[in-house]
Write a protein that holds these residues in place. Structure first.
Motif, PDB file in Angstrom:
ATOM      1  N   THR A   1     -14.505  -8.001   4.887  1.00 49.80           N
ATOM      2  CA  THR A   1     -14.703  -9.352   5.424  1.00 49.80           C
ATOM      3  C   THR A   1     -13.371  -9.968   5.852  1.00 49.80           C
ATOM      4  N   CYS A   2     -12.281  -9.536   5.213  1.00 50.70           N
ATOM      5  CA  CYS A   2     -10.955 -10.008   5.622  1.00 50.70           C
ATOM      6  C   CYS A   2     -10.463  -9.241   6.845  1.00 50.70           C
ATOM      7  N   TYR A   3     -10.796  -7.953   6.886  1.00 48.50           N
ATOM      8  CA  TYR A   3     -10.376  -7.105   8.009  1.00 48.50           C
ATOM      9  C   TYR A   3     -11.133  -7.468   9.290  1.00 48.50           C
ATOM     10  N   ARG A   4     -12.435  -7.750   9.157  1.00 51.49           N
ATOM     11  CA  ARG A   4     -13.259  -8.101  10.324  1.00 51.49           C
ATOM     12  C   ARG A   4     -13.960  -9.447  10.111  1.00 51.49           C
ATOM     13  N   PRO A   5     -13.199 -10.552  10.125  1.00 47.68           N
ATOM     14  CA  PRO A   5     -13.841 -11.859   9.938  1.00 47.68           C
ATOM     15  C   PRO A   5     -14.829 -12.183  11.054  1.00 47.68           C
TER      16      PRO A   5
ATOM     17  N   PHE B   1     -13.333   3.150   2.480  1.00 47.80           N
ATOM     18  CA  PHE B   1     -13.119   1.954   3.305  1.00 47.80           C
ATOM     19  C   PHE B   1     -12.845   2.330   4.761  1.00 47.80           C
ATOM     20  N   ILE B   2     -12.006   3.347   4.961  1.00 44.71           N
ATOM     21  CA  ILE B   2     -11.658   3.792   6.317  1.00 44.71           C
ATOM     22  C   ILE B   2     -12.920   4.256   7.057  1.00 44.71           C
TER      23      ILE B   2
ATOM     24  N   THR C   1      -5.002   2.791   7.615  1.00 47.92           N
ATOM     25  CA  THR C   1      -4.311   3.588   6.595  1.00 47.92           C
ATOM     26  C   THR C   1      -4.681   3.058   5.214  1.00 47.92           C
ATOM     27  N   PRO C   2      -4.471   3.845   4.166  1.00 50.91           N
ATOM     28  CA  PRO C   2      -4.716   3.333   2.813  1.00 50.91           C
ATOM     29  C   PRO C   2      -3.889   2.077   2.523  1.00 50.91           C
ATOM     30  N   GLU C   3      -2.684   2.010   3.113  1.00 50.32           N
ATOM     31  CA  GLU C   3      -1.815   0.838   2.915  1.00 50.32           C
ATOM     32  C   GLU C   3      -2.442  -0.416   3.521  1.00 50.32           C
ATOM     33  N   LEU C   4      -3.060  -0.242   4.711  1.00 53.70           N
ATOM     34  CA  LEU C   4      -3.716  -1.369   5.372  1.00 53.70           C
ATOM     35  C   LEU C   4      -4.904  -1.858   4.526  1.00 53.70           C
ATOM     36  N   TYR C   5      -5.623  -0.899   3.937  1.00 50.97           N
ATOM     37  CA  TYR C   5      -6.731  -1.266   3.052  1.00 50.97           C
ATOM     38  C   TYR C   5      -6.211  -2.125   1.897  1.00 50.97           C
ATOM     39  N   GLU C   6      -5.097  -1.721   1.297  1.00 54.98           N
ATOM     40  CA  GLU C   6      -4.519  -2.470   0.169  1.00 54.98           C
ATOM     41  C   GLU C   6      -4.139  -3.887   0.582  1.00 54.98           C
TER      42      GLU C   6
END
Length: 352
Positions: A156-160, A185-186, A82-87
């Motif tokens: 890089t933070c989402y998929r370390p 991003f999504i 979601t856009p919130e998860l991106y933030e």
């Protein structure tokens, strides 16, 4: 001499008139297609996306005004981002950047050393400066520099486990040019989660080998003479395919042409990336047959800038993605099985 000059002038005038006529025709075609996409296809996406009419229209290239929307729908959002998860992940990235600028030590919360993280951040910075440099929009001070930096940092933070890999900046940049930041991003995260992209960006040698071997089956099927020429020099697909696949052709082809490749890639999936590669080889077959190893490698690493959409897509259309009666997925499964059997037979454990 005056007569010759007059002849040249008339010829040039006719040429300009023809180009203007073709451009006008193309603009009319795009405007007409845009109306169909907006009024008929997008409101009925699930029903219409696989129909013959839509697939044919899709092949001709998506109108720029709907391109981002169609890409997003076609790529999907299996990861449920979601856009919130991106933030959230963007905030983590910003905290990381801040801590690096203030100190060289940080809690190792995600299993990566400080040195690894710094190297990743430095690589992002370096890669951004080399992303579509002629456009001057992603470099420091350009309008899209911060957005590109944000998306790559958040990823890089989402998929370390994947981290940042060279080439990712080109994919993110193309998405930024066609989508809003969160949507870009999504699409980026979901695109990189596809089996082919994941194999390449994780440098999964075993999977990459399967893709190369499958590519070679269709290479031999479609361009046997060139295939044998490459074989005689022991010129393997990894030499030219890796760069093409890593950036989804956005670094190798003119941007407008790369976007058209992306259009059909979003329609047909990974198979089209390899079909495009064969289309390029077909387009330049006569030239490549005259070259040796070094010159072929150099030529395919830096393709001619005058490559046109019409010529390339005509060559791609001529490529048959069928081996006997088997399609890409079936050949890939067969190749994977053969490789697995080969590994079993050469395993020291089995021989002892």
């Amino acid at each position: 001499m005056v007569a010759e000059a007059k002849k040249r002038e008339i010829k040039e005038a006719h040429k300009r008139k023809r180009i203007m006529k073709e451009r006008f025709k193309q603009e009319e075609s795009i405007a007409s297609a845009m109306v169909i996409w907006i009024n008929e296809i997008l409101p009925n996406w699930e029903v219409m996306r696989s129909t013959r009419r839509v697939r044919e229209l899709w092949w001709q290239g998506l109108p720029p005004s709907v391109r981002g929307k169609v890409w997003s729908l076609a790529v999907g959002n299996e990861l449920n981002i979601t856009p919130e998860l991106y933030e959230i992940f963007l905030s983590r990235a910003k905290e990381r950047w801040k801590s690096f600028s203030e100190s060289s030590s940080e809690n190792d919360t995600e299993g990566l050393s400080v040195a690894d993280r710094e190297a990743s951040l430095e690589l992002i910075k370096l890669d951004i400066s080399r992303t579509f440099p002629s456009l001057y929009i992603f470099q420091k001070g350009g309008p899209y520099h911060d957005v590109l930096h944000s998306i790559l940092g958040a990823y890089t933070c989402y998929r370390p486990d994947v981290g940042y890999v060279q080439g990712m900046s080109f994919i993110a940049a193309v998405l930024i040019l066609n989508l809003e930041e969160a949507d870009a991003f999504i699409a980026f995260a979901n695109l990189l989660n596809k089996p082919c992209q994941l194999a390449f960006f994780r440098v999964d040698h075993s999977m990459m080998l399967k893709y190369f071997a499958t590519f070679e089956v269709f290479f031999e099927e479609n361009l046997s003479k060139l295939f044998l020429h490459f074989k005689s020099y022991n010129l393997t697909p990894d030499i030219y395919l890796i760069d093409w696949i890593f950036t989804l052709y956005s670094k190798s082809l003119p941007l407008d042409l790369a976007c058209r490749v992306w259009d059909v890639f979003c329609r047909d999936g990974e198979e089209f990336l390899f079909r495009t590669g064969l289309g390029i080889l077909r387009l330049y077959e006569d030239i490549l047959l005259q070259m040796d190893f070094i010159h072929i490698a150099q030529f395919l690493t830096k393709l001619p800038e005058d490559i046109t959409s019409e010529k390339l897509f005509s060559c791609i259309a001529a490529i048959q993605m069928q081996n006997s009666t088997r399609k890409w997925t079936q050949v890939f499964a067969s190749v994977a099985k053969d490789i697995k059997e080969g590994e079993k037979n050469t395993s020291p454990a089995l021989k002892s």
